[in-house]
Design an enzyme around this catalytic site. Structure first.
Site, short mmCIF file in Angstrom:
data_model
loop_
_atom_site.label_atom_id
_atom_site.label_comp_id
_atom_site.label_asym_id
_atom_site.label_seq_id
_atom_site.Cartn_x
_atom_site.Cartn_y
_atom_site.Cartn_z
N CYS A 115 -46.23 -27.23 0.88
CA CYS A 115 -47.03 -27.99 1.86
C CYS A 115 -47.57 -27.09 2.96
CB CYS A 115 -46.23 -29.14 2.46
SG CYS A 115 -45.79 -30.37 1.26
N GLN A 143 -38.08 -26.73 10.94
CA GLN A 143 -37.22 -25.69 10.36
C GLN A 143 -36.33 -25.02 11.40
OE1 GLN A 143 -36.79 -25.12 7.18
NE2 GLN A 143 -38.45 -26.40 6.45
N LYS A 166 -33.39 -32.50 7.20
CA LYS A 166 -33.24 -31.04 7.00
C LYS A 166 -32.07 -30.49 7.81
CE LYS A 166 -38.23 -30.49 6.48
NZ LYS A 166 -38.54 -30.17 5.09
N ASP A 218 -43.45 -27.43 16.28
CA ASP A 218 -42.89 -27.95 15.05
C ASP A 218 -41.49 -27.36 14.90
OD1 ASP A 218 -42.10 -28.63 12.54
OD2 ASP A 218 -43.98 -28.05 11.54
N1 PMP Z 1 -42.93 -28.88 9.35
C1 PMP Z 1 -42.25 -27.98 8.64
C2 PMP Z 1 -42.22 -26.56 9.10
C3 PMP Z 1 -41.56 -28.37 7.49
O1 PMP Z 1 -40.89 -27.47 6.78
C4 PMP Z 1 -41.63 -29.73 7.09
C5 PMP Z 1 -40.92 -30.21 5.82
N2 PMP Z 1 -41.08 -29.38 4.73
C6 PMP Z 1 -42.34 -30.62 7.88
C7 PMP Z 1 -42.98 -30.17 9.00
C8 PMP Z 1 -42.48 -32.08 7.52
O2 PMP Z 1 -41.24 -32.71 7.47
P1 PMP Z 1 -41.13 -34.17 6.85
O3 PMP Z 1 -41.67 -34.08 5.45
O4 PMP Z 1 -39.67 -34.46 6.89
O5 PMP Z 1 -41.92 -35.06 7.70
#
Ligand code: PMP
Length: 416
Positions: free
Chosen positions: A373, A210, A233, A207
């Site tokens: 989240c 970030q 982001k 992932d």
């Molecule tokens: N993984 C991480 C570590 C995140 O911080 C986020 C967004 N907060 C996501 C996945 C998901 O990103 P998105 O909502 O743009 O799909």
């Protein structure tokens, strides 16, 4: 490596000129979504004003220009993360990239007796999709615990990791490169190598939502098979994300969504599929958004990702001691800037994060309050929510002081 000239950088972001509640905006919520530089806004406007057409189908000039702009953006993203462009799939966001992998990879490649290894630190985007396919596919999901207390708080329990990996049953390992809650930077390449040593068939998913915006990224060096991240982001627009992976693995996977663009031939009896990455890009793609993401990548590359990281480490060197010196404040996650990114969660004794966020907003300081989240991790921190300040290329040391002043003002507000 040049240090960032924050005052010059700030001039590129029109939104930073606005006021909030009569005060200059201090935007400390870039881990949720970053602001966009003029260059990104202009690139998208220019695309719509000059070249707008659908891609990959027309023979007219605009269609060719649009296709070239879209494919150029793919090339830029590929170079930015050192990936093969054939393995760069544009999705809606990081979340969709994980869903592609859950339905097209995990559901087919894993079965009874296999372990999908994740961690307690993951965003819901890297938890829920696997859970959705697990009952049908029959694999087992295990999680590496996060250390809650002591000097290693906020890092993965590597003894537990080694124990699970030693079973030789880990067929898919997925991990965040950087936590969106506690900022922890995980030793992804090392963990990936250990997983592969125990099971040569294991696939590694990272992932990068970030990490890609904040750290230099080299997909080859990460030892990852797949990397998922979002454009919004990293100074790009919403509505576009990336699933980057090994083309040969993508080739082996069935499509995720069906429709136009992803086909080679369709008869009423059946369909053959286009080559990768198009096999995973059903329908009209986010063309203007890809152009915007390409411009964001150009902007970040011009700053230099080493400089971006150095700037954030310098901010962390101010913000961590400053927060720790406020009475009643506890900072979560690694204490050393070298082991963490600039998403900083903290608690203020006796105050609820939502109250802190609301009062800080009145001071013009935008922070995030909630579970980010990542409920399993936030629960481990002993709460249902944290307050998170997250920093990026346009944040200054003065804004660190604004954060501290706003926390002090919030404390005064509630003890009145
Ligand atoms: N993984 C991480 C570590 C995140 O911080 C986020 C967004 N907060 C996501 C996945 C998901 O990103 P998105 O909502 O743009 O799909």
């Amino acid at each position: 490596m040049d240090a960032l000239d924050v005052e010059t950088v700030r001039k590129d972001f029109p939104i930073l000129e606005r006021q909030v509640h009569g005060r200059p905006l201090v935007y400390l919520d870039s881990a949720a979504t970053s602001q966009k530089p003029q260059a990104v806004l202009d690139a998208m406007d220019r695309y719509y004003e000059q070249s707008n057409a659908n891609v990959h189908r027309g023979v007219h000039a605009l269609a060719e220009e649009a296709t070239e702009a879209y494919e150029n953006a793919r090339g830029k993203v590929a170079r930015f993360i050192r990936a093969d462009p054939r393995g760069v799939v544009f999705t809606k966001n990081a979340t969709e990239a994980f869903n592609v992998l859950a339905y097209s990879l995990a559901a087919n490649r894993l079965g009874d007796g296999d372990i999908l290894l994740s961690t307690q630190m993951e965003h819901h985007a890297n938890l829920v999709p696997w859970q959705l396919v697990q009952p049908r596919a029959g694999f087992e999901i295990r999680y590496i615990p996060v250390i809650a207390l002591g000097p290693d708080a906020g890092t993965l329990d590597l003894d537990a990791f080694d124990e699970i990996v030693a079973t030789g049953r880990v067929k898919l390992f997925t991990v965040t490169a950087m936590s969106n809650v506690v900022g922890t930077i995980n030793p992804v390449a090392d963990l990936a190598a250990r997983v592969r040593a125990a099971n040569s068939e294991a696939v590694v998913v990272v992932d990068g939502a970030q990490s890609v915006p904040h750290l230099p990224t080299d997909l080859l060096a990460l030892e990852a098979d797949f990397l998922c991240f979002s454009g919004h982001k990293m100074l790009g627009p919403t509505g576009i994300g990336v699933l980057a992976g090994k083309p040969e693995l993508l080739d082996d996977m069935p499509p995720f969504l069906g429709g136009g663009e992803m086909i080679a031939n369709v008869t009423l009896e059946g369909t053959t599929f286009n080559e990768v990455p198009y096999k995973f890009e059903a329908g009209t793609p986010p063309i203007a958004e890809a152009v915007g993401l390409g411009a964001a990548v150009d902007y970040l590359s011009a700053l230099g990702m080493e400089s971006v990281r150095a700037h954030e480490v310098a901010l962390l060197e101010h913000v961590l001691p400053a927060l720790n010196s406020v009475e009643g404040v506890t900072v979560h996650g690694p204490t050393d800037p070298s082991g963490r990114g600039a998403a900083v969660s903290f608690a203020v004794e006796g105050l609820h994060p939502h109250d802190i966020g609301t009062i800080m907003d009145r001071e013009g300081v935008a922070v995030r309050a909630g579970h980010h989240c990542a409920k399993p991790l936030v629960r481990l921190l002993g709460s249902a929510a944290t307050t998170r300040a997250s920093f990026y290329v346009y944040n200054s040391v003065d804004e660190v002081q604004a954060l501290i002043d706003a926390i002090e003002a919030t404390k005064r507000f509630f003890v009145r």
